[in-house]
Design an enzyme around this catalytic site. Structure first.
Site, short mmCIF file in Angstrom:
data_model
loop_
_atom_site.label_atom_id
_atom_site.label_comp_id
_atom_site.label_asym_id
_atom_site.label_seq_id
_atom_site.Cartn_x
_atom_site.Cartn_y
_atom_site.Cartn_z
N GLY A 1 0.83 -1.19 0.00
CA GLY A 1 0.00 0.00 0.00
C GLY A 1 0.86 1.24 0.00
N LYS B 1 5.79 7.98 19.72
CA LYS B 1 4.94 8.22 18.55
C LYS B 1 3.46 8.20 18.94
CE LYS B 1 4.88 7.59 13.60
NZ LYS B 1 4.61 6.66 12.50
N GLU C 1 -7.36 1.20 13.31
CA GLU C 1 -6.28 0.55 14.08
C GLU C 1 -6.40 0.91 15.57
OE1 GLU C 1 -2.94 1.92 11.27
OE2 GLU C 1 -2.53 -0.22 11.59
#
Lengths: 328, 328
Positions: free
Chosen positions: A15, A199, A289
């Site tokens: 992707g 992150k 997610e």
């Protein structure tokens, strides 16, 4: 300067992320094998197109597969699926060479542990698992067509089930060199979990709230209440991360600096209108997610006894919106 | 049984609530004066239509006003505006008789204090303020046309700025008798603030989350995570309410029974698909009653030092959605 890699790469999930990095590696001379699903026919015929801020390029001939079992033995299997597909990994993974590794370029926390658990459950022997954090703006706009708009560097570390620091290995340095040759900066590091926590400080508030509030980052930042909520969520992540660091490595001050919140808020303000990956997934009717970005850190928080009320509420809201998503 | 009221009523805001109760009062023989805004012309000409589960009726001739200054002296000014319009009340209030009162039939907490503060700020002398909690399903489907689907009873109490209990007064009993004669059960009570807290236990989670999650009550109740979040929000309200009761009336056990959460969850499951008033407002592009339902209780929680993280997050999300509402 000549560079001949001895590593054979697979891209599992071609992707925006997998397509971009895989194309760069192949273009620089690496042997790369791409696993595809819906785009298989197009890419098998036409190859890959990359429109990048660093210059456009095309690969007319790529090794495309729709079945991992048809792939040759692989040294580095780069996992670039959405984490929501990791429960299918046992059938998507090619045969690895004796010292072959998995490199997850996925978002979230503890995705390596999820991959490890999934492989074990399915009777697949678990190789060394590396994790890479991608700092990149990239988008797949059509089959095999990737638009790369921003950044691109990767922070690379090794996973260990105890959460301990792991020094970079020779293989990691070799991978870094291959990527460097492909014009991708890869920084090998010894603390993958803490890098993932850092992150998350961004991903938890912005990904989560962008779906609940149906908004881009700039619109959220312009609202004082949402900015305050973003700060609350960031602080919860920092608190859990630091408590986790202390629980795994007592006395080592393995922690996130307090100014990360302020810095990330300031940095986000420079980004302009930005659609998060979770909002793009939501609008495309894809699974969110949620477990990698919120579920795993919340479970860690629960284990070490840190309350995370805002993250928990966001998690519950996102699960509902994911389940009732009527887009597409 | 004959009943002749000596009280003259005004309905300030002739919508679903004001239109329904005002029409019932007039039909039973009370003198009622209706203040209208957008529906003034229609109601002036055609009167009011009520389609009720207790039987339909029409009032072809009503006292309709678009200017409160044109109204006669009023004994009971019933405020049935959205709380978001209370900041305009000083110009919407008719002249009151010497013992005239305001009766707010609005949702939320401390709306009487808001009304009092607003009148003071605008140099209007503050009369006795009563509050009524309406347990009713009613909807204005067209100008002057009210559909009454469920329940209808009112709990009536007096406001005191200290938050103390107030025994029902003779005037409150007279109002109750007028409503009873109009086929509306009104229960006079001595603890208006605690009754408002109890209603918040339902209104905070269901009104708030119905907007954030774009859902009716049944769909929310079917989701385990949202049900858990509803429970968390309810428990926060109960905790603040009880701490407030103890702070205002130490040792009096002025509190909400712990089983209210369980009972409200069970009751809501019997309601079927239900659109909350806040969700209806959102879909109609109207201002949301965020301050009355969440802002005021959160400020009280802050004053008495009770953390309300879920309510705070919901408040911040609703303010953002209210501000960026693109419906209509």
């Amino acid at each position: 300067m000549s560079h001949q890699s001895s590593l054979r790469y697979a891209i599992i999930g071609t992707g925006a992320i997998g397509g971009y990095y895989g194309a760069r590696l192949q273009r620089s001379g690496c042997e790369v094998h791409f696993l595809l699903n819906s785009d298989y026919d197009w890419v098998k015929t036409h190859g890959l197109r990359v429109a990048s801020v660093h210059g456009n390029f095309e690969l007319n001939d790529v090794n495309a597969y729709c079945d991992a079992a048809q792939m040759p033995e692989i040294d580095v299997a780069i996992i670039a699926l959405k984490t929501t597909q990791n429960n299918q990994l046992s059938r998507l993974l090619p045969t690895l060479s004796e010292d072959g590794v998995i490199l997850s370029l996925q978002n979230g926390y503890d995705v390596e542990a999820d991959i490890s658990a999934h492989l074990k459950e399915n009777g697949v022997s678990v190789p060394t698992i590396l994790g890479g954090l991608c700092f990149i703006g990239t988008n797949k706009v059509a089959p095999g067509c990737i638009v790369h708009t921003d950044y691109g560097h990767i922070m690379l570390g090794a996973y260990h089930k105890t959460g301990q620091r792991c020094s970079p290995t020779p293989l990691m340095r070799q991978i870094s060199a291959d990527f460097a040759h492909a014009n991708v900066e890869v920084q090998a590091m010894d603390d993958l979990p803490m890098a993932r926590w850092k992150k998350l400080v961004w991903n938890v508030p912005y990904n989560g709230l962008s779906v609940v509030l149906n908004a881009t980052t700039d619109v959220m930042m312009a609202d004082a209440g949402v900015r305050s909520l973003i700060t609350t969520l960031m602080q919860e992540v920092v608190t859990v991360a630091n408590a986790w660091g202390e629980s795994v490595s007592p006395g080592e001050s393995r922690s996130i600096a307090a100014d990360i919140v302020e810095n990330m808020l300031a940095h986000t303000e420079t980004m302009g209108p930005y659609q998060t990956s979770m909002k793009l997934d939501y609008e495309r009717g894809r699974s969110l997610e949620i477990e990698a970005i919120l579920g795993n850190p919340i479970r860690t928080a629960t284990q070490i006894g840190i309350p995370v009320p805002a993250m928990t509420m966001l998690y519950q809201q996102l699960h509902f919106l994911n389940r009732t998503n009527t887009h597409q």
